[in-house]
Design an enzyme around this catalytic site. Structure first.
Site, PDB file in Angstrom:
ATOM      1  N   GLY A   1       0.825  -1.203   0.000  1.00 31.29           N
ATOM      2  CA  GLY A   1       0.000   0.000   0.000  1.00 31.29           C
ATOM      3  C   GLY A   1       0.854   1.245   0.000  1.00 31.29           C
ATOM      4  O   GLY A   1       2.004   1.229  -0.455  1.00 31.29           O
ATOM      5  N   SER A   2       0.287   2.316   0.538  1.00 30.65           N
ATOM      6  CA  SER A   2       0.957   3.616   0.441  1.00 30.65           C
ATOM      7  C   SER A   2       2.058   3.763   1.498  1.00 30.65           C
ATOM      8  O   SER A   2       2.054   3.069   2.525  1.00 30.65           O
ATOM      9  CB  SER A   2      -0.064   4.728   0.604  1.00 30.65           C
TER      10      SER A   2
ATOM     11  N   THR B   1       0.673   4.771   5.075  1.00 27.48           N
ATOM     12  CA  THR B   1       0.115   3.660   5.866  1.00 27.48           C
ATOM     13  C   THR B   1       1.234   2.710   6.288  1.00 27.48           C
ATOM     14  O   THR B   1       1.246   2.213   7.412  1.00 27.48           O
ATOM     15  CB  THR B   1      -0.955   2.912   5.052  1.00 27.48           C
ATOM     16  N   GLY B   2       2.189   2.478   5.390  1.00 31.09           N
ATOM     17  CA  GLY B   2       3.324   1.606   5.715  1.00 31.09           C
ATOM     18  C   GLY B   2       4.071   2.122   6.935  1.00 31.09           C
ATOM     19  O   GLY B   2       4.447   1.350   7.833  1.00 31.09           O
TER      20      GLY B   2
ATOM     21  N   GLU C   1       5.707  -3.367   0.798  1.00 27.33           N
ATOM     22  CA  GLU C   1       5.655  -3.145  -0.653  1.00 27.33           C
ATOM     23  C   GLU C   1       4.906  -1.841  -0.850  1.00 27.33           C
ATOM     24  O   GLU C   1       3.676  -1.811  -0.795  1.00 27.33           O
ATOM     25  CB  GLU C   1       4.920  -4.301  -1.341  1.00 27.33           C
TER      26      GLU C   1
ATOM     27  N   CYS D   1       1.429   0.456  -8.875  1.00 27.95           N
ATOM     28  CA  CYS D   1       2.579   0.952  -8.108  1.00 27.95           C
ATOM     29  C   CYS D   1       3.802   1.115  -8.996  1.00 27.95           C
ATOM     30  O   CYS D   1       4.605   2.011  -8.813  1.00 27.95           O
ATOM     31  CB  CYS D   1       2.873   0.015  -6.949  1.00 27.95           C
TER      32      CYS D   1
HETATM   33  P1  NAD Z   1      -3.415   2.552   1.421  1.00 28.07           P
HETATM   34  O1  NAD Z   1      -2.127   2.620   2.140  1.00 28.07           O
HETATM   35  O2  NAD Z   1      -4.358   3.672   1.594  1.00 28.07           O
HETATM   36  O3  NAD Z   1      -4.227   1.248   1.856  1.00 28.07           O
HETATM   37  C1  NAD Z   1      -3.677  -0.038   1.700  1.00 28.07           C
HETATM   38  C2  NAD Z   1      -4.345  -0.967   2.690  1.00 28.07           C
HETATM   39  O4  NAD Z   1      -3.995  -0.543   4.010  1.00 28.07           O
HETATM   40  C3  NAD Z   1      -5.872  -0.961   2.627  1.00 28.07           C
HETATM   41  O5  NAD Z   1      -6.350  -2.263   2.824  1.00 28.07           O
HETATM   42  C4  NAD Z   1      -6.245  -0.084   3.808  1.00 28.07           C
HETATM   43  O6  NAD Z   1      -7.506  -0.370   4.311  1.00 28.07           O
HETATM   44  C5  NAD Z   1      -5.166  -0.440   4.795  1.00 28.07           C
HETATM   45  N1  NAD Z   1      -4.934   0.551   5.852  1.00 28.07           N
HETATM   46  C6  NAD Z   1      -5.151   1.888   5.801  1.00 28.07           C
HETATM   47  N2  NAD Z   1      -4.779   2.456   6.971  1.00 28.07           N
HETATM   48  C7  NAD Z   1      -4.326   1.463   7.766  1.00 28.07           C
HETATM   49  C8  NAD Z   1      -3.771   1.424   9.083  1.00 28.07           C
HETATM   50  N3  NAD Z   1      -3.634   2.516   9.823  1.00 28.07           N
HETATM   51  N4  NAD Z   1      -3.368   0.235   9.552  1.00 28.07           N
HETATM   52  C9  NAD Z   1      -3.472  -0.886   8.819  1.00 28.07           C
HETATM   53  N5  NAD Z   1      -3.992  -0.913   7.573  1.00 28.07           N
HETATM   54  C10 NAD Z   1      -4.409   0.252   7.055  1.00 28.07           C
HETATM   55  O7  NAD Z   1      -3.047   2.284  -0.085  1.00 28.07           O
HETATM   56  P2  NAD Z   1      -4.070   2.147  -1.301  1.00 28.07           P
HETATM   57  O8  NAD Z   1      -4.518   3.530  -1.622  1.00 28.07           O
HETATM   58  O9  NAD Z   1      -5.059   1.094  -1.020  1.00 28.07           O
HETATM   59  O10 NAD Z   1      -3.120   1.572  -2.448  1.00 28.07           O
HETATM   60  C11 NAD Z   1      -2.368   2.385  -3.233  1.00 28.07           C
HETATM   61  C12 NAD Z   1      -0.930   2.395  -2.763  1.00 28.07           C
HETATM   62  O11 NAD Z   1      -0.432   1.058  -2.740  1.00 28.07           O
HETATM   63  C13 NAD Z   1      -0.040   3.141  -3.707  1.00 28.07           C
HETATM   64  O12 NAD Z   1       0.878   3.906  -2.976  1.00 28.07           O
HETATM   65  C14 NAD Z   1       0.672   2.034  -4.468  1.00 28.07           C
HETATM   66  O13 NAD Z   1       1.902   2.410  -5.035  1.00 28.07           O
HETATM   67  C15 NAD Z   1       0.827   1.005  -3.415  1.00 28.07           C
HETATM   68  N6  NAD Z   1       1.020  -0.331  -4.010  1.00 28.07           N
HETATM   69  C16 NAD Z   1       2.249  -0.926  -3.916  1.00 28.07           C
HETATM   70  C17 NAD Z   1       2.465  -2.162  -4.512  1.00 28.07           C
HETATM   71  C18 NAD Z   1       3.806  -2.866  -4.423  1.00 28.07           C
HETATM   72  O14 NAD Z   1       3.855  -4.065  -4.645  1.00 28.07           O
HETATM   73  N7  NAD Z   1       4.888  -2.173  -4.115  1.00 28.07           N
HETATM   74  C19 NAD Z   1       1.427  -2.792  -5.207  1.00 28.07           C
HETATM   75  C20 NAD Z   1       0.199  -2.154  -5.283  1.00 28.07           C
HETATM   76  C21 NAD Z   1       0.004  -0.922  -4.667  1.00 28.07           C
END
Ligand code: NAD
Length: 483
Positions: free
Chosen positions: A233-234, A237-238, A255, A289
């Protein structure tokens, strides 16, 4: 309407059962192609999570997967692959409706998910330790043990294939897994539960919960009762998850996002480049991503490349995902607002709009396919992840300058090189700061090639044999034979 959604509600796959949300709570799921309500997902909260955690821990203690014969574990994953293909038709339509992506992209996603289960099914009985020579008085060997309970948090852009990318090696290694699906499009991923059920995966070994990130996701990673966290994810959040993981010292795999650049040299095959540009910039409306978010072009061919990219963008067929167009909506109104705002901000600092530039005046969350030219590499639009159908073009004069611009963001997920010069492709690939470098084809590679980032794109590698390292830990057994 699919049989999975016969009463309009996608339930949680909770330890082999299908569970309503806590106190009947639901998440409303929208169709981004119309901006209308599509269906509802039962929303898991504290109570459902506690049940999933207990079931996963019990499954680990029983040794459901870890103690299964490795070849039987492999065959079980092959059954999941077959069941994924069996539900692909129904699942792809759901995924298309809830994510906005084209039907063919949704079908590809189910196929890719099936391939992950196949690939890791094949390696389940080949996860081998080694013996270490300590001389005649000792026997020493390593065993690769599963962590126990793996908590996996999945983003909305490829919910089914990204979930499979982590779940399949996690199961192959013998872990129990709890997946938190993305709140914007949780339904097709919930359907994966049906494939697990039909493949007779032991109840409790996998749960898939629908929930809100700041609620269920945060509770899952800070529960203190998981042995490993896999997050895709983003960056923001990471970082929050890493803080929670630090308290419990929980090993984590990150990731994260990207701002990846293609470097186009003067001898590039421009037909090849345009094919790559279409998929790299516009596949899944740019919500990838590893999208081709920046295109650095040698000045001698720069205007030609800008003109060809603009013509390509303007020629894309736009429509609802079910019509299988070239170009589909972004996931939500919020995402559209963000993509458009970043694009408008770029214009204010001198970027030239060669194509698109604004949202489209039609129902749904459609951003015009956008090519920004003459983008200052230090501008916000060239530094921040856009996650939409927009790319930034910038000219360069020398190889060194191109490498320096390509490496000039805080990210480092993938990069690309377009040239016919073999020596240059190897030389530049070594210098690019990225976890994966594509030469003459964006998205070259596949499920068997390691993938992951450097810098704020994260750490750890998914895909391929390499990914197994995430899901096992090494134990060394040192035996004295001296009597
Ligand atoms: P996001 O970080 O908003 O959410 C990702 C997940 O995290 C969702 O399931 C969300 O509900 C959960 N989440 C949100 N806040 C949280 C918290 N405080 N604790 C635990 N979980 C929480 O990201 P997104 O908008 O869903 O996805 C887009 C992002 O993901 C982009 O930055 C993209 O580059 C990245 N991404 C990376 C890869 C990779 O393999 N490197 C692949 C796909 C997407």
């Amino acid at each position: 309407m699919s049989s999975f959604l016969s009463d309009g509600l996608a339930r949680n796959y909770l330890a082999g059962t299908w569970a309503e949300g806590d106190r009947g709570a639901c998440i409303a799921v929208e169709d981004p192609g119309t901006a209308e309500h599509f269906t509802d997902a039962a929303q898991a909260g504290e109570v459902t999570l506690a049940r999933a955690l207990e079931a996963a821990r019990t499954s680990v203690e029983r040794g459901d997967l870890a103690d299964m014969q490795p070849s039987a574990r492999g065959r079980m994953l092959l059954r999941v692959a077959a069941e994924m293909r069996a539900i692909a038709y129904e699942g792809a339509e759901i995924l298309c409706r809830e994510s906005g992506k084209s039907l063919s992209a949704a079908q590809d996603e189910f196929e890719e998910a099936a391939q992950y289960f196949e690939y890791y099914g094949g390696v389940a009985d080949k996860i081998e330790g080694k013996s270490i020579p300590l001389g005649p008085d000792y026997a020493d060997y390593t065993v690769l043990e599963p962590y126990g309970v793996s908590a996996q948090i999945v983003p909305w852009n490829f919910p089914v294939s990204i979930a499979a990318r982590s779940l399949a090696p996690s199961m192959a290694a013998g872990n129990a897994t709890i997946i938190k699906s993305p709140e914007l499009d949780p339904v097709a991923l919930a359907l994966l539960g049906r494939a697990l059920e039909r493949a007779e995966v032991p109840a409790g070994a996998v749960s898939i919960l629908n929930g809100i990130g700041s609620d269920l996701g945060a509770r899952l990673v800070s529960s203190g009762d998981v042995d490993q966290i896999v997050f895709t994810g983003s960056v923001r959040t990471g970082q929050a998850i890493l803080r929670a993981a630090a308290d419990a010292v929980t090993p984590s795999l990150m990731e994260l996002g990207g701002k990846s650049a293609a470097v186009v040299f003067e001898d590039a095959n421009l037909d090849t480049l345009m094919t790559s540009l279409q998929s790299g910039v516009f596949y899944n409306a740019g919500q990838v991503c590893s999208a081709m978010a920046r295109v650095l072009v040698h000045r001698s061919i720069y205007e030609e490349v800008v003109a060809r990219a603009a013509a390509l963008a303007e020629g894309l067929h736009i429509g609802h995902g079910l019509q299988n167009p070239d170009h589909t909506p972004v996931i939500s109104a919020a995402q559209l607002n963000r993509v458009e705002a970043l694009t408008l901000a770029a214009r204010q600092v001198g970027a030239r709009v060669a194509a698109g530039g604004t949202r489209l005046n039609r129902p749904g969350h459609f951003m015009a396919p956008t090519i920004l030219a003459d983008v200052d590499p230090t501008a916000r639009v060239a530094q921040e992840e856009i996650f939409g159908p927009v790319t930034c073009m910038t000219p360069f004069d020398t190889e060194g300058e191109a490498i320096s611009i390509a490496n000039g963001t805080e990210f480092g997920l993938v990069a690309g090189i377009f040239t016919r010069d073999l020596a240059r492709s190897h030389r530049v690939a070594r210098q690019l700061r990225a976890g994966q470098v594509f030469v003459n084809e964006w998205f070259a590679g596949g499920i068997s090639t390691p993938f992951g980032g450097v810098g704020k794109s994260g750490f750890g590698r998914e895909k391929g044999l390499e990914a197994l390292n995430n899901y096992v830990r090494t134990k060394n057994i040192a035996i004295s034979l001296k009597g």
